[in-house]
Design an enzyme around this catalytic site. Sequence first.
Site, mmCIF file in Angstrom:
data_model
loop_
_atom_site.group_PDB
_atom_site.id
_atom_site.type_symbol
_atom_site.label_atom_id
_atom_site.label_comp_id
_atom_site.label_asym_id
_atom_site.label_seq_id
_atom_site.Cartn_x
_atom_site.Cartn_y
_atom_site.Cartn_z
ATOM 1 N N ALA A 61 -3.080 -0.454 -9.770
ATOM 2 C CA ALA A 61 -3.169 0.618 -10.761
ATOM 3 C C ALA A 61 -3.517 -0.007 -12.111
ATOM 4 C CB ALA A 61 -1.843 1.363 -10.834
ATOM 5 N N HIS B 103 -5.919 2.772 -4.712
ATOM 6 C CA HIS B 103 -4.939 1.936 -5.420
ATOM 7 C C HIS B 103 -3.560 2.561 -5.341
ATOM 8 C CE1 HIS B 103 -3.983 4.280 -9.075
ATOM 9 N NE2 HIS B 103 -5.218 4.759 -8.995
ATOM 10 N N CYS B 104 -2.555 1.696 -5.298
ATOM 11 C CA CYS B 104 -1.167 2.079 -5.561
ATOM 12 C C CYS B 104 -0.777 1.282 -6.800
ATOM 13 C CB CYS B 104 -0.290 1.788 -4.350
ATOM 14 S SG CYS B 104 -0.408 0.105 -3.763
ATOM 15 N N SER B 105 0.501 0.960 -6.973
ATOM 16 C CA SER B 105 0.844 0.205 -8.176
ATOM 17 C C SER B 105 0.349 -1.228 -8.081
ATOM 18 C CB SER B 105 2.359 0.246 -8.397
ATOM 19 O OG SER B 105 3.016 -0.291 -7.269
#
Length: 1636
Positions: free
Chosen positions: A1264, A1391-1393
Site C-alpha cells: 500500500a 496490494h494489501c498493506s
Amino acid sequence: MEAVPRMPMIWLDLKEAGDFHFQPAVKKFVLKNYGENPEAYNEELKKLELLRQNAVRVPRDFEGCSVLRKYLGQLHYLQSRVPMGSGQEAAVPVTWTEIFSGKSVAHEDIKYEQACILYNLGALHSMLGAMDKRVSEEGMKVSCTHFQCAAGAFAYLREHFPQAYSVDMSRQILTLNVNLMLGQAQECLLEKSMLDNRKSFLVARISAQVVDYYKEACRALENPDTASLLGRIQKDWKKLVQMKIYYFAAVAHLHMGKQAEEQQKFGERVAYFQSALDKLNEAIKLAKGQPDTVQDALRFTMDVIGGKYNSAKKDNDFIYHEAVPALDTLQPVKGAPLVKPLPVNPTDPAVTGPDIFAKLVPMAAHEASSLYSEEKAKLLREMMAKIEDKNEVLDQFMDSMQLDPETVDNLDAYSHIPPQLMEKCAALSVRPDTVRNLVQSMQVLSGVFTDVEASLKDIRDLLEEDELLEQKFQEAVGQAGAISITSKAELAEVRREWAKYMEVHEKASFTNSELHRAMNLHVGNLRLLSGPLDQVRAALPTPALSPEDKAVLQNLKRILAKVQEMRDQRVSLEQQLRELIQKDDITASLVTTDHSEMKKLFEEQLKKYDQLKVYLEQNLAAQDRVLCALTEANVQYAAVRRVLSDLDQKWNSTLQTLVASYEAYEDLMKKSQEGRDFYADLESKVAALLERTQSTCQAREAARQQLLDRELKKKPPPRPTAPKPLLPRREESEAVEAGDPPEELRSLPPDMVAGPRLPDTFLGSATPLHFPPSPFPSSTGPGPHYLSGPLPPGTYSGPTQLIQPRAPGPHAMPVAPGPALYPAPAYTPELGLVPRSSPQHGVVSSPYVGVGPAPPVAGLPSAPPPQFSGPELAMAVRPATTTVDSIQAPIPSHTAPRPNPTPAPPPPCFPVPPPQPLPTPYTYPAGAKQPIPAQHHFSSGIPAGFPAPRIGPQPQPHPQPHPSQAFGPQPPQQPLPLQHPHLFPPQAPGLLPPQSPYPYAPQPGVLGQPPPPLHTQLYPGPAQDPLPAHSGALPFPSPGPPQPPHPPLAYGPAPSTRPMGPQAAPLTIRGPSSAGQSTPSPHLVPSPAPSPGPGPVPPRPPAAEPPPCLRRGAAAADLLSSSPESQHGGTQSPGGGQPLLQPTKVDAAEGRRPQALRLIERDPYEHPERLRQLQQELEAFRGQLGDVGALDTVWRELQDAQEHDARGRSIAIARCYSLKNRHQDVMPYDSNRVVLRSGKDDYINASCVEGLSPYCPPLVATQAPLPGTAADFWLMVHEQKVSVIVMLVSEAEMEKQKVARYFPTERGQPMVHGALSLALSSVRSTETHVERVLSLQFRDQSLKRSLVHLHFPTWPELGLPDSPSNLLRFIQEVHAHYLHQRPLHTPIIVHCSSGVGRTGAFALLYAAVQEVEAGNGIPELPQLVRRMRQQRKHMLQEKLHLRFCYEAVVRHVEQVLQRHGVPPPCKPLASASISQKNHLPQDSQDLVLGGDVPISSIQATIAKLSIRPPGGLESPVASLPGPAEPPGLPPASLPESTPIPSSSPPPLSSPLPEAPQPKEEPPVPEAPSSGPPSSSLELLASLTPEAFSLDSSLRGKQRMSKHNFLQAHNGQGLRATRPSDDPLSLLDPLWTLNKT
C-alpha cells in the site's frame, strides 16, 4: 447404598531385619572366581548396603514400596553373579524377626533375605490400602490397587519360595493373606460400583464374590494350625470376616431384589428382601464390640433394607398378590471375580534401576550370548538370501526394459528453452545488431565482388574489342600496317595480368559463394535466436501426444514409481533388520536367567523380528505382481516411446543446429572481413589494370587510325557498303542494363543475380523474355530464374521493346507433356517515351496489364494468351512535391498517362490437354522487392475486347526453400483486388476478392513508399450483375521470410478530383497474430469471400531489421492528423498524392510484453467425463485439506523452498531505498521489479507476478502506498497502462492511518500526486466490495484515462475474510472488469498493506479459480505458491492463508459442480450467487479520443469489439471473444442484412443494375446492462457494422440500409446540417487543412 459408611480393612505388620554381612563374602568370591581386584567394587557394595538400610527402615508410603522393589531386584542381580544361596560358596547368615512370636530367625541363604523383603512389600501395600478412607473414586481405586499388589507379593512368595523360612511365611498364612487382600480389593470395587449406580444384577454378583473371598479366608482362620500360629489376632479377624460375610450377602440379596423389581417379579422381590433382612440381622449380632464405623454402616443398611422390604411386602399384599417363593428355589447368585493378584517382576529394569554389579559378567552369560548371536545371524542370512535373489531378478528385468524413470516422461523438458540455448539468446539479445552486421558485412563483400567482376569484364571487353578492331584493321590494311612491337608486348602483359586476376577472382568467387551459402544457412537461425523467445520456443519441436498416449505414459510412470517405492521399502526394511539385530544385546537378561531356560528365552527374544520378517516377505511377494503390470504397461508404451525417441532426435538436431549457427557467427564475420580485405586489395589492382588497359587500347586505336588514314590516302575510295551490324553479347547488355541490384540481393552470390534481359526476336512459339513467365512450367521458353532485379530508378534510353522486370515463378514442377496447338503471337510495336525520374518522384510506369496468361477455366481447353509487346509508358511528372502541415511525409504527384495501345484480340483456341491439377496463382510471386510507384490515375482510354476472367482464390503450390536463396517460402498469393474498379469490373459471380493474411510491411531502405498499384486486367466486364469491387491495403510478400507485422497501415486509394467510377472505400487488413501465423479474430464479421483452402503453415519468420521509425508517442499524439479525408472519403488537397503513415516504433519494453490473456472459449464441463474427473479431484483435494499434518508438511516445504530460492536472487536495488519500503523484509527482487521510467528514481516496491496460469492476467504485487510513495504508485499505474486496481485493506487499517488514503473519495475534489491528477467519477458499493471509477490525467495533457479501483474492505490485517464465498465473488468481479479492457496483456495491480500476505492469497486463489473454470482441474496450490514466491518473497505469508485458500478452492469447485447439476456431498454452504452484470467501466485507453495508442491498436480493438451479442444472452460471457467463424463459410451463408464493409456504392452518374433489396431482420434486443451509462467501449462497440447507430434508442429514425446508399439524395455535402445527437458531429472533416 452408595452413601453407606465404609467398613474397616485388615492390614499386616512389617517384619524387622537383623544383620546381613555380605561384603566380605562378595569380595572374596570376586577375587577368587573373577580374578579382579575386589576393592574396585567398593562403590557398588556401598550402594547395595545403603539400599538395604533404606529397605529395612522403609517409610510407610508409596516411596517405601519402590525402595523395597529396587532392593529385591538388586539382590536378584547379585545372586546371579555371586552364589549366596543355601550351601553355596558365598553364603552368609541372614537374620529377621518373626512377626507373631517376636523371635529372631537366621538362615545362610540370600533367598531368605528376598522372601522377607517380599513379605514386607505385601504388608506395606496392605497398610497403604487400609489407611485410605475410600470416600472418593480415586481413593477407592488406589486402595483396590494396593490390596491387589499385596495379594501379588504374597502369591509370588508362596509360589517361588516353597521352603517355609518362618511361621509367618508358611503356606497357610500366605494363602490367608492372599484371600484377605483379594476380598478387600473386591470390596473396594463393590463400593465403586454402587457409587457409579451400576446395574443391580452386576452389583449383586460383585458383592457375592466378596462373600466368596471372605469365606475362603474364614476357612483358613478356622484351621487349627493357623489359629495356633496367629494367636490373639485370630479371633478379631474371624469375627470381622464373618460379620462381613453376612453383611455382603445381605447387600447381594438387596440388589437381587432390586433386579426382580425391575423385572416386575414382585414375589421374588419380597423373598430376596426378606433374605437380605435376615442376613443383615445376623451381621448385627456378630458386630457386637466392633468400632463405630461398622455400627454406622449396619444401621444405614438396615434403614435401606427395612424400608425396601416393608414397601415390597405391602405392594405385594395389597396390589400384586404374587406368591413369595422360598429362597432355595430361587437362582443362586454367582460371584464375579474382578480383581487378581498383580504379579511381581523382580528384574524389571523400570523398577530395579541400573544393575549395580553390571561389570561382573559370568562366563556362562558370555557363552549364552554367543549362542544367541548365532541365532540372529542365521535369521539375517536367511532373509538376505531371499532379498538378493529378488533383487537380481529385478535388476535383470529393469536392464532388459531399458526404462529410466528419470527420462521416461521428460515432456516438461520440451516445454521450455534449454539453458544452453537460452545463453545464446541472451548473448544475442545484448547484441541486437548481430544479424544486421553480418548481412551488411556480406553486402559490402558482395558489392566489392561485383565491382571487381565488372572491372574484369570491362577489361575483357576492351581486350576483345581491341582484338576485333585489330582483325578489321588487318583485313583492311593487311600485314603492312603492323603496330609497334612495344604496343603488342604491353597488350600481352595486360592480358597476362588480366588472366591472373581472373583466375584469382574465380577461385575467390567459389570461396565467396561458399561463404554466402554458409551465411544464408545461419542467418535465419541467428534471426530466430535474436527474436522473441516464444518464436524460438515455437521453432523447437514439440511432442504431439494424444490423451490416450499421455494416459499410457502416466500409467508407466506410476508403475515405475511403484517399482522404485518397492526397492526403497526393501532397502529400508533390510536396514532396519540389520540395525535391530546389531543393537540386540540380551546379556543382562542372560545373567539373571537360569541355564535351563536359555532356549525358551532365545525364542521369546527372536519373536521381536517377526513383524519385520512379515513386511519383507510381503515386499518380496509383491515384486512378481509389479513386474507383470510393468510388462503390460511397457507393451502399451512402445508406440509412445518411438514417438518420443524421434522427437528427442529432432529436438537435439534442432538444438545443435541453432547452437552451431550462433557459434558460426564469429567465424562468418571473420571470414567476411578477410574477404573484404582481399577484394579491397584486388579491386585496387584491377582498377589500376583497367586504367592501364584503357590507355593501352586507346593508344593502339590511335596508332591504327593513323595507319588507316595513311593507307586510305594511298587507295582509291571504295564503293559505299554497309558494314555488318554488330551483335553485342547478351551478357554485355545485361551488365549495362542491370545496374546495382537491390540492397537485399547484394548479399547473394554473383551467379544468382541476373538483370532483366532484352527480348530476342520472336521465333516460333518461344516465350519472349520481356513477358512474365507462365505460372506453371512449360516445356518451351526459358527456365525460371531465382531472382531478377528491377530497373534502377535512373534515366534509361531503352530499346523499342518493353522491358519488364522478371518476376521469379514458382519452382519448376513436372507437367504431363502433351501436344499443344498454340497460335503464333501477334504484337504491335510502338515507340515508347523515355521515363524520367527524380529523387522525389520515382518513375511512374504503367506496365501493360494483362500480359500474363489468364487462368484456365476448369473443363475448357486453354492456350497461351496473346502476347503483347510495346514500349513502357512513362508519365509526365510534376516537378514539385506538395506537403501538408499535418502530414510529415512528401506527397508524390504525377499526371495521368497516355492511353495504352490496344492489344491484339485473342486468337482462336484449340483443344489441348489440360495441365496437371496443380492450380497456380494468377498473380506473380514477387521474388524481390519492387520499387513502389505512386497511385495511378488512368484516363478514359479503355481497351476493349478482353473477356473478364473469373477471379477466385488460387491455392499456392507449397514452395520449397532453396539453399542458395536468402529468403523463405513465399506466402500464398491472392488475386489482386481492382485498383480502378470503374474501368474494369471483373466478372466474379458470388465471389469477392479475398484478403491475404499478410499485411504489407515496409522494408529497410524503402521507408515511406506507398504500396504498389493494384493492377487488374483491363477487361470490360460482360453484362452480368457485378458486385461492387473493393480496393484496399494489399498484402505483398516480402523478399525475405515474412516479416513480423508492424501495426497495419490503412492505405486507401487517392480518388481523383472528378471520380470516373465507383470509389473504393479503404479496407484495413488485419495482420497476423503475435504467434506468427494467421489466426482469425473471434466473432468477426463474416468474411466477404470464402478463405482459401488450408496450406502448409509457413515457418515462423525470423525477426526482421526494424526500419527507422517514428517513436510511438509521436504517432499517437496526432492520431486524427492521419488524413481523415482519405479515410472517410473527404476531399484532398490538390497535390493528389496520398499521405503516408509512418510506422511506429514499439519500445523494447513493449516488445517484451507477455502474450495476451487466454480466454475461456466455452464451458469446459459440458462433457460428463470432465465433471466426473473434477469430482474425483475434489474428493482427493478434500482429503488433503482434512489432513492437518500434510498441510503442515507442505507449509514447511514451501518455507524451505523459499529460503533456497531467495539465496539465488538479488534485492540490492531495493535495499538502497529503505525509506520507500513499508517492511524491511518485504522487498522486490531486482530481476522482476517494476521500473519507473519517468520518475526521479526508478524504484518502487512492486513486483511483476506472471505465469501463474494462462487464464490469469499478469499481476503487479505491491505494498500500500506510503505518504511519500503515492506519487510513485500512480506513476506506475500510468506507465503500465493499468485499468484495474485491487485493494485488499480493511477499513480499520485506514481509520487507524496504518494505510494512507491515496485516492480521491469525493467527487469534484481532485487529488494531485506529482505530475498526475486524479478525480473520482463514480462510486458504487456492493455487499462484497466498493467500486470506484477514477480518471487519471498526466500533467497538462487534455486526454484522461479511466480506471477502476476495486476495494475489498472485509479482510482484516491479522485474520481471514468472513467467508470464502465473498472473496470468490470479488475475484469474479475483478476478472469481469479486466475482460472489458483492451489490450488483454496489461497487468492488474493488487496490494494489501505489505503486498505479500493477503495479496499472495488473492493471487493464488485468482489463478486457481481460473484454472478450474478453464477445465484444467484443481491445480497444485504449492507449486503456484512457489512460483509466486520465486517472483516476490513471502507471498502467502501465513499458514492460515494457505488453509483458507484450500477451503476456498473446495468451495469454488462445489459451486462449479452445483452449476452443472451435481449435488454437493454434504450440506452446502450458503450459495454465493454470482452477480453476473455487464459492467462496462471506462477503458484505460480511451479509444475514441486517442490516448496513448497507435492507430493500429485502435483498428485492432474495433475489430475485436465487433461482436454481435446473441439474443437473450445476459451473462458477461456474451461479450467475450468466442470461437472464430469457420473459414470455409460459403457466400450464401452471409447474413443478408449485414452490409459488406468493403463494398462501395456506384457513382451517381454510372447506372448499374439494381442490387436485390436486403430482407429486414427483427432487431436483436440488447442485454440489460448495469454498468456505467456510457463509456468508450460502448461507443466503439456501437461502431461495428451489426450494431452501429447514433443513438441506442434509435429515437424512431429509419434504419439505414444498402438501398439508402444506392439512391441519389440532394444535399449540401459537408455543409449539411448535422444532427445534434451525433457524437462526432462537431468534428470538422477539413480540420487538418484549417489548422494553419
